[in-house]
Design a protein around this motif. Structure first.
Motif, mmCIF file in Angstrom:
data_model
loop_
_atom_site.group_PDB
_atom_site.id
_atom_site.type_symbol
_atom_site.label_atom_id
_atom_site.label_comp_id
_atom_site.label_asym_id
_atom_site.label_seq_id
_atom_site.Cartn_x
_atom_site.Cartn_y
_atom_site.Cartn_z
ATOM 1 N N ARG A 1 0.852 -1.194 0.000
ATOM 2 C CA ARG A 1 0.000 0.000 0.000
ATOM 3 C C ARG A 1 0.886 1.243 0.000
ATOM 4 N NH1 ARG A 1 -2.507 2.216 4.997
ATOM 5 N NH2 ARG A 1 -3.370 4.160 4.288
ATOM 6 N N SER A 2 0.839 2.002 -1.068
ATOM 7 C CA SER A 2 1.628 3.224 -1.164
ATOM 8 C C SER A 2 0.976 4.321 -0.321
ATOM 9 C CB SER A 2 1.720 3.692 -2.615
ATOM 10 O OG SER A 2 2.342 4.965 -2.666
ATOM 11 N N LEU A 3 1.814 5.033 0.400
ATOM 12 C CA LEU A 3 1.348 6.195 1.149
ATOM 13 C C LEU A 3 1.763 7.479 0.441
ATOM 14 C CD1 LEU A 3 2.207 4.887 4.731
ATOM 15 C CD2 LEU A 3 0.014 4.781 3.532
ATOM 16 N N GLY A 4 2.269 7.331 -0.773
ATOM 17 C CA GLY A 4 2.564 8.492 -1.598
ATOM 18 C C GLY A 4 4.028 8.846 -1.705
ATOM 19 N N THR A 5 4.275 9.773 -2.629
ATOM 20 C CA THR A 5 5.602 10.354 -2.846
ATOM 21 C C THR A 5 5.462 11.852 -2.682
ATOM 22 O OG1 THR A 5 6.256 8.600 -4.372
ATOM 23 C CG2 THR A 5 7.479 10.673 -4.520
ATOM 24 N N VAL B 1 7.870 17.998 4.651
ATOM 25 C CA VAL B 1 7.560 18.423 6.023
ATOM 26 C C VAL B 1 6.058 18.668 6.177
ATOM 27 C CG1 VAL B 1 7.937 20.240 7.740
ATOM 28 C CG2 VAL B 1 9.875 19.301 6.462
ATOM 29 N N GLY B 2 5.418 19.191 5.148
ATOM 30 C CA GLY B 2 3.967 19.393 5.204
ATOM 31 C C GLY B 2 3.216 18.090 5.373
ATOM 32 N N TRP B 3 3.612 17.064 4.604
ATOM 33 C CA TRP B 3 2.942 15.766 4.709
ATOM 34 C C TRP B 3 3.179 15.158 6.088
ATOM 35 C CZ3 TRP B 3 4.683 10.571 5.073
ATOM 36 C CH2 TRP B 3 3.667 9.612 4.892
#
Length: 167
Positions: free
Chosen positions: A75-79, A87-89
């Motif tokens: 499950r990808s949590l994104g790039t 830092v925002g993520w």
């Protein structure tokens, strides 16, 4: 019926987050300080994240940092690209739990050390404390390419977060 293991054993190696080698016989004695400081960057990140210190956490990343995250490679949590986006993520997660999280970053291996870059792989254990109760949250691995910048500080340029289970 065949049992499906979740996560699959050694999933992090299969996904390229862990690249094990034998003991380091190539580093020169003078490189020990750089190896320690490169690994320490990930430790500082863990402390900054847990203490919700955006300034200290920001300073752990290069301007062009890239972060990827996955749960067990399934499950990808994104790039996220660029220090501000990374830092925002990460800091967006601070308001999502009411417990005190601790990212225990341990078993650091520093490979491919040059004068200004290194690969750092660590194990991770995330714990939580709430209402006097302590519990494990997840475990996993971190793999980072760190760079020594012009001010002499090692910072994370590429950061792959691999969690063994959702949290």
């Amino acid at each position: 019926m065949e049992q499906v293991l979740n996560p699959q054993p050694s999933w992090a190696t299969k996904e390229g987050l862990v690249a094990l080698r034998g003991p380091d016989s190539q580093s020169l004695p003078g490189q020990a300080a750089d190896k320690i400081l490169a690994a320490e960057t990930l430790h500082r990140f863990g402390f900054a994240y847990d203490e919700q210190n955006a300034e200290a956490m920001t300073d752990c990343f290069t301007e062009d940092a890239v972060l990827t995250a996955t749960t067990a490679g399934t499950r990808s949590l994104g790039t996220h690209t660029g220090r501000e986006a990374v830092v925002g993520w990460l800091s967006a997660h601070w308001g999502q739990s009411r417990d005190q999280r601790r990212h225990i970053v341990t078993n650091a291996m520093v490979d491919d050390l040059t004068a200004d870059s290194a690969q750092v792989t660590t194990m991770l254990l995330v714990t939580a404390a709430e209402n006097g109760q302590f519990r494990p949250v997840t475990a996993g691995v971190y793999r980072a390419t760190v760079r020594k910048e012009s001010d002499g500080a090692w910072r994370i340029a590429r950061f792959a977060l691999g969690f063994d289970a959702s949290f």
